[in-house]
Motif scaffolding. Structure first.
Motif, PDB file in Angstrom:
ATOM      1  N   GLU A   1      39.412  13.792  58.912  1.00 63.16           N
ATOM      2  CA  GLU A   1      40.796  13.475  58.578  1.00 63.16           C
ATOM      3  C   GLU A   1      41.271  12.204  59.273  1.00 63.16           C
ATOM      4  O   GLU A   1      42.232  11.581  58.836  1.00 63.16           O
ATOM      5  CB  GLU A   1      41.700  14.649  58.969  1.00 63.16           C
TER       6      GLU A   1
ATOM      7  N   SER B   1      36.086  17.795  69.359  1.00 63.31           N
ATOM      8  CA  SER B   1      37.404  17.523  68.779  1.00 63.31           C
ATOM      9  C   SER B   1      38.051  18.827  68.331  1.00 63.31           C
ATOM     10  O   SER B   1      37.375  19.750  67.877  1.00 63.31           O
ATOM     11  CB  SER B   1      37.265  16.573  67.582  1.00 63.31           C
TER      12      SER B   1
ATOM     13  N   THR C   1      40.629  18.560  66.148  1.00 63.06           N
ATOM     14  CA  THR C   1      41.130  18.202  64.828  1.00 63.06           C
ATOM     15  C   THR C   1      39.958  17.690  64.011  1.00 63.06           C
ATOM     16  O   THR C   1      38.998  17.135  64.553  1.00 63.06           O
ATOM     17  CB  THR C   1      42.208  17.109  64.906  1.00 63.06           C
ATOM     18  N   ASP C   2      40.021  17.857  62.712  1.00 63.52           N
ATOM     19  CA  ASP C   2      38.926  17.475  61.830  1.00 63.52           C
ATOM     20  C   ASP C   2      38.675  15.974  61.939  1.00 63.52           C
ATOM     21  O   ASP C   2      39.558  15.176  61.601  1.00 63.52           O
ATOM     22  CB  ASP C   2      39.270  17.848  60.394  1.00 63.52           C
TER      23      ASP C   2
END
Length: 245
Positions: A238, A232, A234-235
């Motif tokens: 989150e 990924s 993006t975190d």
């Protein structure tokens, strides 16, 4: 074990080492991360933790001499441009049943049952593309890798975006002094390398899994396939729903 290569030792090939975009993935159970870190103090701490995890049945007489050795390996790999490196060790007994992949909850086995070994690395290289060009970069990588007749290169559509997988198998002749039997022999190894362009540009992550445990190639392949599903940009935390108060 999520990792963010942007916060570890910076690949030498990147022109802007302090501006690496973040990257996450989950390394399966049985991976032991080598001590790649930006500072000697961090490498020393990670090396000490690494040997205690790797030699979990050992003691200070083993951990003490082993830690500096792996600390030096971590420094060498960081200098070579790797952001993450790990040793994968799994019991061959886990692979006795084809219906039980290596990624399942581990069961403790004895080393005498046999050991499946692999080496896993992640490097980040600059490819100077923009976010809109991730597909174009992947197509160029696919075309380049396909030129080698010994490569099996294919296009992948991962949850994180386009990627290119390249499988290669190589034979190496080992001289008598390098073998336990004292006889010349042939070593067969397999490698899975996956190139994943960052959707934001201008980098490409290169995941490499290498093994000489070719009798267990199917399980090693499944292992890499499962890992790639977790990549990924993006975190992942989150994206989780907020916990109730």
């Amino acid at each position: 074990m999520p990792t963010a290569p942007g916060s570890t030792s910076t690949p030498r090939l990147n022109a802007s080492p302090d501006a690496l975009p973040p990257l996450w993935f989950v390394a399966p159970e049985g991976f032991f991360a080598l001590p790649i870190a930006a500072t000697p103090k961090e490498r020393t701490e990670r090396a000490r933790a690494f040997v205690r995890e790797l030699y979990s049945r050992g003691d200070a007489s083993i951990w003490g001499p082993a830690a500096p050795y792996y600390e030096a390996i971590g420094e060498m790999m960081g200098d070579a441009g790797l952001s993450y490196a790990a040793m994968g060790l799994f019991s061959a007994a886990e692979d006795a049943d084809d219906d039980t992949p290596l990624t399942d909850e581990p069961v403790r086995h004895e080393p005498s049952d046999g050991v499946v070994q692999c080496a896993f690395t992640v490097g980040i290289v600059r490819t100077d593309h923009t976010g809109d060009d991730a597909d174009v970069v992947a197509q160029g990588i696919l075309a380049t890798l396909s030129d080698d007749p010994y490569n099996d290169a294919i296009w992948l559509d991962l949850p994180c975006g386009p990627a290119v997988s390249c499988i290669s198998v190589r034979e190496y002749q080992l001289t008598p002094e390098m073998t336990a039997t004292g006889e010349e022999t042939t070593l067969l190894t397999g490698q899975i390398q996956v190139h994943v362009p960052f959707p934001t540009g201008p980098y490409t992550a290169v995941f490499t899994l290498h093994t000489a445990s070719m009798d267990h190639w199917a399980s090693v392949y499944r292992l890499m396939s499962a890992l790639l599903q977790t990549v990924s940009f993006t975190d992942p935390l989150e994206a989780l729903p907020d916990e109730p108060a």
